[in-house]
Motif scaffolding. Structure first.
Motif, PDB file in Angstrom:
ATOM      1  N   ASP A  47     -27.326  12.132 -39.364  1.00 28.49           N
ATOM      2  CA  ASP A  47     -26.496  11.103 -38.474  1.00 28.49           C
ATOM      3  C   ASP A  47     -27.001   9.160 -38.426  1.00 28.49           C
ATOM      4  N   ARG A  48     -28.310   9.768 -38.674  1.00 24.74           N
ATOM      5  CA  ARG A  48     -29.692   8.723 -39.005  1.00 24.74           C
ATOM      6  C   ARG A  48     -29.014   7.651 -39.988  1.00 24.74           C
ATOM      7  N   HIS A  49     -28.603   8.234 -41.198  1.00 24.85           N
ATOM      8  CA  HIS A  49     -28.937   7.590 -42.016  1.00 24.85           C
ATOM      9  C   HIS A  49     -27.235   7.745 -43.181  1.00 24.85           C
ATOM     10  N   GLY A  50     -26.550   8.815 -42.290  1.00 19.67           N
ATOM     11  CA  GLY A  50     -25.088   8.414 -42.869  1.00 19.67           C
ATOM     12  C   GLY A  50     -25.160   9.650 -44.532  1.00 19.67           C
ATOM     13  N   ILE A  51     -26.200  10.171 -44.646  1.00 21.62           N
ATOM     14  CA  ILE A  51     -26.081  10.889 -46.067  1.00 21.62           C
ATOM     15  C   ILE A  51     -25.786  12.634 -45.735  1.00 21.62           C
ATOM     16  N   GLU A  52     -25.641  13.632 -46.824  1.00 17.98           N
ATOM     17  CA  GLU A  52     -25.044  14.499 -47.152  1.00 17.98           C
ATOM     18  C   GLU A  52     -26.317  15.668 -46.741  1.00 17.98           C
ATOM     19  N   ALA A  53     -26.505  16.411 -46.464  1.00 20.68           N
ATOM     20  CA  ALA A  53     -27.494  17.342 -45.843  1.00 20.68           C
ATOM     21  C   ALA A  53     -26.657  18.793 -45.455  1.00 20.68           C
ATOM     22  N   GLU A  54     -27.408  20.070 -46.381  1.00 22.00           N
ATOM     23  CA  GLU A  54     -27.114  21.062 -46.541  1.00 22.00           C
ATOM     24  C   GLU A  54     -28.308  21.638 -46.723  1.00 22.00           C
ATOM     25  N   VAL A  55     -27.888  22.480 -45.581  1.00 18.66           N
ATOM     26  CA  VAL A  55     -28.690  23.953 -44.977  1.00 18.66           C
ATOM     27  C   VAL A  55     -28.314  25.344 -45.887  1.00 18.66           C
ATOM     28  N   LEU A  56     -30.160  25.208 -46.619  1.00 14.99           N
ATOM     29  CA  LEU A  56     -30.565  26.328 -47.609  1.00 14.99           C
ATOM     30  C   LEU A  56     -31.431  27.388 -46.535  1.00 14.99           C
ATOM     31  N   THR A  57     -31.148  28.441 -46.120  1.00 17.61           N
ATOM     32  CA  THR A  57     -32.294  29.033 -45.936  1.00 17.61           C
ATOM     33  C   THR A  57     -32.708  30.455 -46.621  1.00 17.61           C
ATOM     34  N   ALA A  58     -34.036  30.099 -46.830  1.00 17.64           N
ATOM     35  CA  ALA A  58     -34.544  31.402 -47.974  1.00 17.64           C
ATOM     36  C   ALA A  58     -35.696  31.267 -47.633  1.00 17.64           C
ATOM     37  N   ASP A  59     -36.529  32.495 -47.658  1.00 19.10           N
ATOM     38  CA  ASP A  59     -37.106  32.764 -47.901  1.00 19.10           C
ATOM     39  C   ASP A  59     -38.280  33.073 -49.439  1.00 19.10           C
ATOM     40  N   LEU A  60     -38.786  32.014 -49.621  1.00 22.06           N
ATOM     41  CA  LEU A  60     -39.486  31.874 -51.153  1.00 22.06           C
ATOM     42  C   LEU A  60     -40.827  33.000 -51.242  1.00 22.06           C
ATOM     43  N   GLY A  61     -41.458  33.622 -50.346  1.00 20.29           N
ATOM     44  CA  GLY A  61     -42.088  34.838 -50.045  1.00 20.29           C
ATOM     45  C   GLY A  61     -41.465  35.997 -51.453  1.00 20.29           C
ATOM     46  N   THR A  62     -40.472  35.984 -51.330  1.00 21.52           N
ATOM     47  CA  THR A  62     -39.337  37.362 -51.919  1.00 21.52           C
ATOM     48  C   THR A  62     -38.437  37.151 -52.735  1.00 21.52           C
ATOM     49  N   ASP A  63     -37.908  37.748 -53.802  1.00 22.31           N
ATOM     50  CA  ASP A  63     -36.823  37.786 -54.718  1.00 22.31           C
ATOM     51  C   ASP A  63     -35.931  36.983 -54.335  1.00 22.31           C
ATOM     52  N   ASP A  64     -35.356  37.793 -53.639  1.00 17.35           N
ATOM     53  CA  ASP A  64     -33.769  37.369 -52.254  1.00 17.35           C
ATOM     54  C   ASP A  64     -33.792  35.850 -52.576  1.00 17.35           C
TER      55      ASP A  64
END
Length: 257
Positions: A47-64
């Protein structure tokens, strides 16, 4: 329009990278464990900058979690031009006080995730002849500070070695070594900060500005503040035993971001 992927994007240095890159017109892929915070951040930046912001939920403490981000980085149809490996944390306590499971998770997030995500991002960048990776280490990499300092030293050495191997490819790799930064880092780890002098604290937004300038100049190591440049220069000359005594007084739990 270029796209940057930032791990640990919802707070501290990661959030500062997201703000700055969005201000400069870059699309973003925001990676963290908290979906709600990610979505709020993505909406605000869009909303502030007019860019596309994709969300990726991930726990980097896990292999998955690592595999999920690897897959996104390797997607040539939606190429990533800049990777910021910022995710990290501190453990409160000295050696043998911290559970082994927590130590191993730290190594997974600070070392294995950095290795795997950098390795996933760079082939496509090299094929396109351009791109960059910022791996967030710490000035703790220069000091004897247990697992935290050792893991950040690995990040620094790995990044500089890989950068040398990629010379002439158009891909830039840089290890970022900040000092104490006013973020959620210490609070999340249950760490006190009362014994840290005020002059040692850095502003995250100014730090990111300096780091991106260093990356554009082709530096492979960035210590983005004159105060810490001087301190680390002195640390190279000081006896290791003296450094160990000094760092033990502040405590391993006070390791910088």
């Amino acid at each position: 329009m270029t796209t940057a992927l930032i791990t640990g994007a919802t707070a501290g240095i990661g959030a500062a990278f997201a703000r700055r890159l969005a201000t400069d017109g870059h699309n973003l892929v925001l990676v963290a464990r908290n979906t709600e915070r990610l979505q709020e951040q993505a909406t605000e930046l869009h909303d502030r900058h007019g860019i596309e912001a994709e969300v990726l939920t991930a726990d980097l403490g896990t292999d998955d979690g690592i595999a999920l981000v690897e897959k996104r980085l390797a997607d040539s149809r939606n190429a990533i031009d800049l990777l910021v490996n910022n995710a990290g944390f501190g453990n409160k306590g000295q050696f043998l006080d911290v559970p082994m499971a927590d130590e191993l998770t730290m190594l997974k997030v600070h070392c294995e995730a950095v290795l795997r995500l950098t390795s996933a991002a760079v082939p496509g960048m090299r094929e396109r002849g351009r791109g960059g990776v910022v791996n967030v280490a710490s000035v703790a990499a220069f000091l004897p500070r247990g697992t935290y300092g050792a893991s950040k030293a690995w990040v620094m050495q790995f990044t500089q070695g890989a950068a040398r191997d990629l010379t002439g490819s158009g891909v830039r790799l840089m290890a970022l070594c900040p000092g104490f930064v006013r973020t959620e880092f210490h609070e999340r780890a249950g760490m006190g900060t009362d014994n840290i002098p005020g002059w040692m604290w850095l502003d995250a937004d100014k730090l990111v500005t300096a780091a991106l300038a260093d990356l554009s100049r082709g530096k492979t190591l960035s210590i983005p503040d004159p105060r810490y440049k001087a301190l680390m220069g002195a640390a190279k000359l000081a006896p290791r035993g003296l450094l160990g005594g000094i760092t033990s007084k502040t405590g391993r739990k006070y390791g910088p971001q």
